[in-house]
Design an enzyme around this catalytic site. Structure first.
Site, PDB file in Angstrom:
ATOM      1  N   GLU A 200     -25.928  15.099  -3.257  1.00  0.00           N
ATOM      2  CA  GLU A 200     -27.323  15.271  -2.831  1.00  0.00           C
ATOM      3  C   GLU A 200     -28.267  14.360  -3.624  1.00  0.00           C
ATOM      4  OE1 GLU A 200     -29.290  19.096  -3.748  1.00  0.00           O
ATOM      5  OE2 GLU A 200     -27.632  19.526  -5.106  1.00  0.00           O
TER       6      GLU A 200
ATOM      7  N   LYS B 167      -0.063   5.212  -6.070  1.00  0.00           N
ATOM      8  CA  LYS B 167      -1.060   5.194  -7.144  1.00  0.00           C
ATOM      9  C   LYS B 167      -1.954   6.423  -7.089  1.00  0.00           C
ATOM     10  CE  LYS B 167      -4.843   3.776  -6.230  1.00  0.00           C
ATOM     11  NZ  LYS B 167      -5.465   2.476  -6.107  1.00  0.00           N
TER      12      LYS B 167
ATOM     13  N   CYS C  46      -1.638   1.628  -3.026  1.00  0.00           N
ATOM     14  CA  CYS C  46      -2.620   2.698  -2.862  1.00  0.00           C
ATOM     15  C   CYS C  46      -2.033   4.106  -2.869  1.00  0.00           C
ATOM     16  CB  CYS C  46      -3.374   2.552  -1.531  1.00  0.00           C
ATOM     17  SG  CYS C  46      -3.375   0.939  -0.774  1.00  0.00           S
TER      18      CYS C  46
ATOM     19  N   HIS D 218     -26.822  21.397  -1.075  1.00  0.00           N
ATOM     20  CA  HIS D 218     -26.951  21.921  -2.427  1.00  0.00           C
ATOM     21  C   HIS D 218     -25.939  23.020  -2.688  1.00  0.00           C
ATOM     22  CE1 HIS D 218     -29.062  22.585  -6.164  1.00  0.00           C
ATOM     23  NE2 HIS D 218     -29.065  23.885  -5.908  1.00  0.00           N
TER      24      HIS D 218
ATOM     25  N   CYS E 257       0.832  -1.211   0.000  1.00  0.00           N
ATOM     26  CA  CYS E 257       0.000   0.000   0.000  1.00  0.00           C
ATOM     27  C   CYS E 257       0.861   1.254   0.000  1.00  0.00           C
ATOM     28  CB  CYS E 257      -0.927  -0.030   1.213  1.00  0.00           C
ATOM     29  SG  CYS E 257      -1.953   1.430   1.326  1.00  0.00           S
TER      30      CYS E 257
ATOM     31  N   GLU F 163      -7.158   2.063 -13.315  1.00  0.00           N
ATOM     32  CA  GLU F 163      -6.479   3.204 -12.693  1.00  0.00           C
ATOM     33  C   GLU F 163      -5.247   3.624 -13.493  1.00  0.00           C
ATOM     34  OE1 GLU F 163      -7.849   2.419  -8.079  1.00  0.00           O
ATOM     35  OE2 GLU F 163      -5.919   1.651  -8.721  1.00  0.00           O
TER      36      GLU F 163
ATOM     37  N   TYR G 195      -9.406  -3.177 -11.306  1.00  0.00           N
ATOM     38  CA  TYR G 195      -9.270  -1.776 -10.904  1.00  0.00           C
ATOM     39  C   TYR G 195      -7.873  -1.230 -11.143  1.00  0.00           C
ATOM     40  CZ  TYR G 195      -7.066  -2.663  -6.288  1.00  0.00           C
ATOM     41  OH  TYR G 195      -6.212  -3.010  -5.276  1.00  0.00           O
TER      42      TYR G 195
END
Ligand SMILES: Cc1cc2nc3c(=O)[nH]c(=O)nc-3n(C[C@H](O)[C@H](O)[C@H](O)COP(=O)(O)OP(=O)(O)OC[C@H]3O[C@@H](n4cnc5c(N)ncnc54)[C@H](O)[C@@H]3O)c2cc1C
Length: 455
Positions: free
Chosen positions: A443, A51, A48, A438, A43, A181, A177
């Site tokens: 939302e 990356k 992670c 908002h 990682c 990526e 993934y």
């Protein structure tokens, strides 16, 4: 009574091993950890964290373009791959140091070198022999490379983080993934990117709408995606370029200057002495464990990617912490692997938690689907043709939201919050009772009204 050198010996100082070792040390256990590369594991060093830094770098290309619509003129912008890699390396060295300090502060001894089991209580690191009451296997995984002619010319994610220069044309093989990526990273930074995947659609296992939406968005950004495509050989030409036999392109050959395999990872269990010690492995070579991460040998535990379950850092960390609690915290602690949220740091990114529509239908029979695809406010002025997808999967009988999915800017950040609601088992009515913020994309999760039946 036999006295061991340590109460716990951990093999591997990655996400899971460091967390288990530190917690065990803090709980008063005598702990040592062996590491044969760099503290922090995949990682921190080549997963992670680097990356995501590269993914930020890639996004600046669009940010600079988008700024025009907001009145900015940015002249002379240029990108330097060596600067990015140097800065990334500085940050991961710092982080690795933070992990090492954490181990030291928890009185965990760090032993540099490759460890292997001699028996259930004895570990060898080179010539050194160490005994321990409990052993934790936290050795992670390693990129798998298909065995095709010329595969030695291909890189994996390990090398992608260290390339001396940005390739001009990269062929990425894989549809998971990591493939998505890196396609976004290389494409954003200016390389031509072709992605070859042997399946029907990228991101197998994710919700089908997410898969199609990301495919379309990546295509709009210039990534050429070949589906049902097979790479069968790679050779290096005299001029240094790679010639790849790949189906789905004219003539079934493609030349590029880098091929990256993102074709899955194999648990690091070879040459660890596990089978000799009686530790059962599954077909993929992963350590078979129970819900307490205990292997088939009572004093040997395993956490993280080496167990071949959910290969994500927060999961490895949870498992490591659970083992420390079980062994030294006086509480048998299982790990809950349900509703684990995850992200794909593609361009645009994906965030997801809970069940895909297909899995929800298989589990509950009847489901209600709420979804929206829209142009985010930001792109009204930037002019960028990028759409955001938001989707909720609801169990028709209980009205519980059992899946939430998003493709679009900040999806991972947004889904982390939504994951609490999904984990808590909240209903669609409770989502609806929440007032939106908002103007945001998020939302939409509390204003979705139009329902369709799930198929
Ligand atoms: C490119 C990439 C991107 C990723 N992105 C994400 C992400 O965005 N989010 C996320 O949650 N997860 C991500 N992951 C997955 C994540 O990195 C892993 O799930 C996580 O690191 C697993 O932790 P671990 O402790 O099981 O193993 P690792 O972190 O791999 O640690 C294992 C350690 O054991 C050491 N070791 C192995 N064998 C021995 C031995 N015999 N003796 C001594 N030491 C040994 C290794 O050197 C390594 O340091 C990514 C992975 C990759 C490859």
């Amino acid at each position: 009574m036999m006295r061991f050198d340590y109460d716990l010996f951990t093999i591997g100082a990655g996400s899971g091993g460091v967390r288990a070792s530190r917690m065990a040390g803090q709980l008063g256990a005598r702990v040592a950890v062996a590491e044969n590369y760099r503290i922090g594991g995949t990682c921190v060093i080549r997963g992670c964290v680097p990356k995501k830094l590269l993914s930020y770098a890639a996004h600046y290309a669009e940010d600079l373009e988008d700024a025009l619509g907001y009145g900015w003129t940015i002249a002379g912008a240029s990108f330097s791959w060596p600067t990015l890699i140097e800065n990334k390396n500085r940050e991961i060295a710092r982080l690795s140091g933070v992990y090492a300090d954490g181990l030291a502060r928890s009185s965990v001894a760090v032993i540099e070198g490759t460890a292997r089991l001699l028996d259930a209580h004895t570990v060898a690191i080179g010539e050194r022999r160490v005994t321990a009451q409990s052993v934790l296997i936290a050795t992670g995984g390693w990129p798998a490379k298909p065995t095709i002619p010329g595969s030695e010319h291909a890189i994996t994610s390990n090398e992608a983080f260290e390339l001396p220069a940005l390739p001009r044309h990269v062929l990425i093989v894989g549809g998971g993934y990591v493939a998505a990526e890196f396609a976004g990273i290389f494409n954003g930074l200016g390389a031509k990117v072709t992605l070859s995947y042997r399946g029907e659609q990228i991101l197998r296992g994710f919700d089908n709408d997410v898969r199609h939406h990301l495919h379309d968005e990546m295509g709009k950004k210039g990534v050429r995606i070949l589906l049902n495509s097979v790479v069968s050989s790679i050779s290096r030409r005299a001029d240094g370029a790679l010639e790849v036999a790949v189906s789905g392109v004219p003539g079934n050959t493609l030349s590029c200057d880098s091929v990256m395999f993102a074709t899955g990872r194999t648990p690091n269990t070879a040459r660890l002495g596990l089978a000799e010690a009686g530790v059962k492995l599954d077909e993929a070579g992963g350590v078979v464990v129970d819900r307490f991460c205990r292997s088939s040998v009572a004093n040997i535990y395993a956490v993280g990617d080496v167990t071949h379950r959910i290969a994500l850092t927060p999961v490895a960390i949870r498992e490591g912490a659970a083992v420390a609690m079980t062994l030294f915290g006086g509480m048998e602690t299982p790990v809950d692997h349900d509703e684990v949220p995850s992200a794909v740091f593609s361009q645009p990114p994906v965030g997801t938690v809970g069940l895909s529509e297909t899995k929800a239908v298989a589990k509950f029979g009847k489901v209600h689907i709420y979804k929206a695809s829209f142009r985010p406010l930001r792109h009204t002025l930037s002019g960028r043709d990028e759409r955001t997808l938001i989707k909720l999967v609801v169990d028709a009988a209980t009205q519980r939201v059992v899946g939430a999915h998003m493709v679009g800017a900040e999806a991972p950040e947004i889904i982390q919050g939504i994951a609490i609601a999904v984990k808590a088992g909240l209903t669609k009515a409770q989502f609806d009772a929440t007032v939106g913020i908002h103007p945001t994309a998020a939302e939409e999760f509390v204003t979705l009204r139009e329902k369709t039946e799930g198929k």
